[in-house]
Design a protein around this motif. Sequence first.
Motif, PDB file in Angstrom:
ATOM      1  N   VAL A  37      81.525  78.996  29.517  1.00  0.00           N
ATOM      2  CA  VAL A  37      81.580  77.732  29.912  1.00  0.00           C
ATOM      3  C   VAL A  37      82.988  77.101  29.189  1.00  0.00           C
ATOM      4  CG1 VAL A  37      80.748  75.343  29.010  1.00  0.00           C
ATOM      5  CG2 VAL A  37      79.121  77.027  29.570  1.00  0.00           C
ATOM      6  N   ARG A  38      83.246  77.709  28.075  1.00  0.00           N
ATOM      7  CA  ARG A  38      84.730  77.209  27.540  1.00  0.00           C
ATOM      8  C   ARG A  38      86.122  77.694  28.320  1.00  0.00           C
ATOM      9  NH1 ARG A  38      83.337  78.005  21.019  1.00  0.00           N
ATOM     10  NH2 ARG A  38      82.233  76.086  20.768  1.00  0.00           N
ATOM     11  N   LEU A  39      85.568  78.809  29.104  1.00  0.00           N
ATOM     12  CA  LEU A  39      86.810  79.560  29.774  1.00  0.00           C
ATOM     13  C   LEU A  39      87.017  78.485  31.204  1.00  0.00           C
ATOM     14  CD1 LEU A  39      86.658  83.115  29.031  1.00  0.00           C
ATOM     15  CD2 LEU A  39      88.339  81.528  28.431  1.00  0.00           C
ATOM     16  N   HIS A  40      85.798  77.674  31.467  1.00  0.00           N
ATOM     17  CA  HIS A  40      86.005  76.879  32.690  1.00  0.00           C
ATOM     18  C   HIS A  40      85.742  75.495  32.418  1.00  0.00           C
ATOM     19  CE1 HIS A  40      85.965  80.401  35.483  1.00  0.00           C
ATOM     20  NE2 HIS A  40      85.218  81.121  34.567  1.00  0.00           N
ATOM     21  N   PRO A  41      86.798  74.880  31.720  1.00  0.00           N
ATOM     22  CA  PRO A  41      86.807  73.356  31.532  1.00  0.00           C
ATOM     23  C   PRO A  41      86.517  72.508  32.806  1.00  0.00           C
ATOM     24  CG  PRO A  41      88.937  74.257  30.932  1.00  0.00           C
ATOM     25  CD  PRO A  41      88.066  75.576  31.180  1.00  0.00           C
ATOM     26  N   GLU A  42      87.067  73.060  33.851  1.00  0.00           N
ATOM     27  CA  GLU A  42      87.043  72.461  35.173  1.00  0.00           C
ATOM     28  C   GLU A  42      85.325  72.043  35.433  1.00  0.00           C
ATOM     29  OE1 GLU A  42      87.217  76.782  36.459  1.00  0.00           O
ATOM     30  OE2 GLU A  42      87.918  75.507  34.707  1.00  0.00           O
ATOM     31  N   TYR A  43      84.427  72.651  34.845  1.00  0.00           N
ATOM     32  CA  TYR A  43      83.049  72.461  35.194  1.00  0.00           C
ATOM     33  C   TYR A  43      82.460  71.398  34.159  1.00  0.00           C
ATOM     34  CZ  TYR A  43      83.290  76.623  37.887  1.00  0.00           C
ATOM     35  OH  TYR A  43      83.831  77.530  38.811  1.00  0.00           O
ATOM     36  N   GLU A  64      82.566  73.361  48.339  1.00  0.00           N
ATOM     37  CA  GLU A  64      82.870  73.274  46.838  1.00  0.00           C
ATOM     38  C   GLU A  64      82.078  74.414  46.132  1.00  0.00           C
ATOM     39  OE1 GLU A  64      82.546  70.218  43.055  1.00  0.00           O
ATOM     40  OE2 GLU A  64      81.692  69.614  44.991  1.00  0.00           O
ATOM     41  N   ALA A  65      82.680  75.017  45.444  1.00  0.00           N
ATOM     42  CA  ALA A  65      82.078  76.032  44.371  1.00  0.00           C
ATOM     43  C   ALA A  65      81.081  75.635  43.495  1.00  0.00           C
ATOM     44  CB  ALA A  65      83.286  76.742  43.475  1.00  0.00           C
ATOM     45  N   ASN A  66      80.030  76.357  43.362  1.00  0.00           N
ATOM     46  CA  ASN A  66      79.010  76.136  42.527  1.00  0.00           C
ATOM     47  C   ASN A  66      79.198  76.607  41.249  1.00  0.00           C
ATOM     48  OD1 ASN A  66      76.398  76.144  41.151  1.00  0.00           O
ATOM     49  ND2 ASN A  66      75.256  76.688  42.866  1.00  0.00           N
ATOM     50  N   PRO A  67      79.434  75.635  40.104  1.00  0.00           N
ATOM     51  CA  PRO A  67      79.760  76.037  38.952  1.00  0.00           C
ATOM     52  C   PRO A  67      78.686  76.687  38.241  1.00  0.00           C
ATOM     53  CG  PRO A  67      79.569  73.692  39.163  1.00  0.00           C
ATOM     54  CD  PRO A  67      79.440  74.187  40.312  1.00  0.00           C
ATOM     55  N   PHE A  68      77.374  76.614  38.605  1.00  0.00           N
ATOM     56  CA  PHE A  68      76.281  77.132  37.646  1.00  0.00           C
ATOM     57  C   PHE A  68      76.146  78.437  38.248  1.00  0.00           C
ATOM     58  CE2 PHE A  68      75.745  72.671  37.876  1.00  0.00           C
ATOM     59  CZ  PHE A  68      75.488  72.298  36.501  1.00  0.00           C
ATOM     60  N   LEU A  69      76.289  78.787  39.605  1.00  0.00           N
ATOM     61  CA  LEU A  69      76.322  80.042  39.963  1.00  0.00           C
ATOM     62  C   LEU A  69      77.386  80.963  39.491  1.00  0.00           C
ATOM     63  CD1 LEU A  69      75.143  82.301  41.899  1.00  0.00           C
ATOM     64  CD2 LEU A  69      76.731  81.405  43.940  1.00  0.00           C
ATOM     65  N   HIS A  70      78.846  80.451  39.527  1.00  0.00           N
ATOM     66  CA  HIS A  70      79.776  81.126  38.921  1.00  0.00           C
ATOM     67  C   HIS A  70      79.571  81.332  37.221  1.00  0.00           C
ATOM     68  CE1 HIS A  70      84.230  82.040  38.908  1.00  0.00           C
ATOM     69  NE2 HIS A  70      84.007  81.859  37.605  1.00  0.00           N
ATOM     70  N   LEU A  71      79.015  80.491  36.581  1.00  0.00           N
ATOM     71  CA  LEU A  71      78.957  80.693  35.281  1.00  0.00           C
ATOM     72  C   LEU A  71      77.678  81.723  34.864  1.00  0.00           C
ATOM     73  CD1 LEU A  71      78.995  77.167  33.788  1.00  0.00           C
ATOM     74  CD2 LEU A  71      80.653  79.180  33.341  1.00  0.00           C
ATOM     75  N   ALA A  72      76.695  81.773  35.948  1.00  0.00           N
ATOM     76  CA  ALA A  72      75.573  82.586  35.906  1.00  0.00           C
ATOM     77  C   ALA A  72      75.860  83.958  36.193  1.00  0.00           C
ATOM     78  CB  ALA A  72      74.533  82.161  36.855  1.00  0.00           C
ATOM     79  N   MET A  73      76.956  84.295  37.188  1.00  0.00           N
ATOM     80  CA  MET A  73      77.527  85.571  37.583  1.00  0.00           C
ATOM     81  C   MET A  73      78.328  85.984  36.276  1.00  0.00           C
ATOM     82  SD  MET A  73      78.108  85.336  41.524  1.00  0.00           S
ATOM     83  CE  MET A  73      78.385  87.122  41.858  1.00  0.00           C
ATOM     84  N   HIS A  74      79.101  85.148  35.685  1.00  0.00           N
ATOM     85  CA  HIS A  74      79.680  85.729  34.377  1.00  0.00           C
ATOM     86  C   HIS A  74      79.060  86.394  33.386  1.00  0.00           C
ATOM     87  CE1 HIS A  74      84.023  84.833  34.725  1.00  0.00           C
ATOM     88  NE2 HIS A  74      83.852  83.603  35.323  1.00  0.00           N
ATOM     89  N   LEU A  75      77.975  85.372  33.065  1.00  0.00           N
ATOM     90  CA  LEU A  75      76.651  85.646  32.092  1.00  0.00           C
ATOM     91  C   LEU A  75      75.989  87.207  32.666  1.00  0.00           C
ATOM     92  CD1 LEU A  75      75.521  84.958  29.630  1.00  0.00           C
ATOM     93  CD2 LEU A  75      73.995  83.560  30.735  1.00  0.00           C
ATOM     94  N   SER A  76      75.897  87.246  33.812  1.00  0.00           N
ATOM     95  CA  SER A  76      75.131  88.531  34.490  1.00  0.00           C
ATOM     96  C   SER A  76      76.093  89.785  34.373  1.00  0.00           C
ATOM     97  CB  SER A  76      74.771  88.405  35.892  1.00  0.00           C
ATOM     98  OG  SER A  76      73.771  87.365  36.066  1.00  0.00           O
ATOM     99  N   ILE A  77      77.193  89.518  34.267  1.00  0.00           N
ATOM    100  CA  ILE A  77      78.320  90.654  34.340  1.00  0.00           C
ATOM    101  C   ILE A  77      78.345  91.000  32.879  1.00  0.00           C
ATOM    102  CG2 ILE A  77      80.630  91.423  34.635  1.00  0.00           C
ATOM    103  CD1 ILE A  77      80.442  89.510  37.402  1.00  0.00           C
ATOM    104  N   SER A 102      93.103  91.488  31.678  1.00  0.00           N
ATOM    105  CA  SER A 102      92.532  90.162  31.350  1.00  0.00           C
ATOM    106  C   SER A 102      90.972  90.629  31.548  1.00  0.00           C
ATOM    107  CB  SER A 102      92.833  89.264  32.187  1.00  0.00           C
ATOM    108  OG  SER A 102      91.931  88.084  32.456  1.00  0.00           O
ATOM    109  N   THR A 103      90.124  90.278  30.570  1.00  0.00           N
ATOM    110  CA  THR A 103      88.863  90.570  30.770  1.00  0.00           C
ATOM    111  C   THR A 103      88.400  89.396  31.661  1.00  0.00           C
ATOM    112  OG1 THR A 103      88.194  89.241  28.782  1.00  0.00           O
ATOM    113  CG2 THR A 103      88.225  91.577  28.359  1.00  0.00           C
TER     114      THR A 103
END
Length: 143
Positions: A37-43, A64-77, A102-103
């Motif tokens: 979340v902190r790496l994506h302040p645009e959300y 428009e990109a889905n911020p929740f999907l994006h964050l969930a994919m980061h968390l899943s990975i 870059s991670t």
Amino acid sequence: MFTPSSHDVRRFFCEVFRKDRAHEILTPLEAMALDWVRLHPEYDDALTDVEAALARDYSVEGGEANPFLHLAMHLSISEQVSIDSPRGIRAAYEALSKKLDSTHDAQHEIMECLGEMIWKSQRNGLPPDGDAYIDAVKRRVQQ
């Protein structure tokens, strides 16, 4: 196996955002989510109002990109890497992170591979192919 709904995911990330702002204690999973979340302040705006988040439509047609999907994919990975499942994801992630220096960028590359694997699985009505997923990530390391 726990399969959260899209509303569950949205509530989870909004709660993480709220707890961080209120300086409340986070669970280990919430702390991991907060890193993304902190790496994506645009959300931040999307995470501020849980009711608006639940009502919002992030359809492909909306563009428009889905911020929740994006964050969930980061968390899943992140979770996949932490337990090395599917086997080989940790080494592939580390190699890609080193290559890209870059991670975060490595996660975005892996996200594309994960999305493709899920799409193929759903399209073909088959279980996700972890081997194909790892191979796709490894190809990105070699490119």
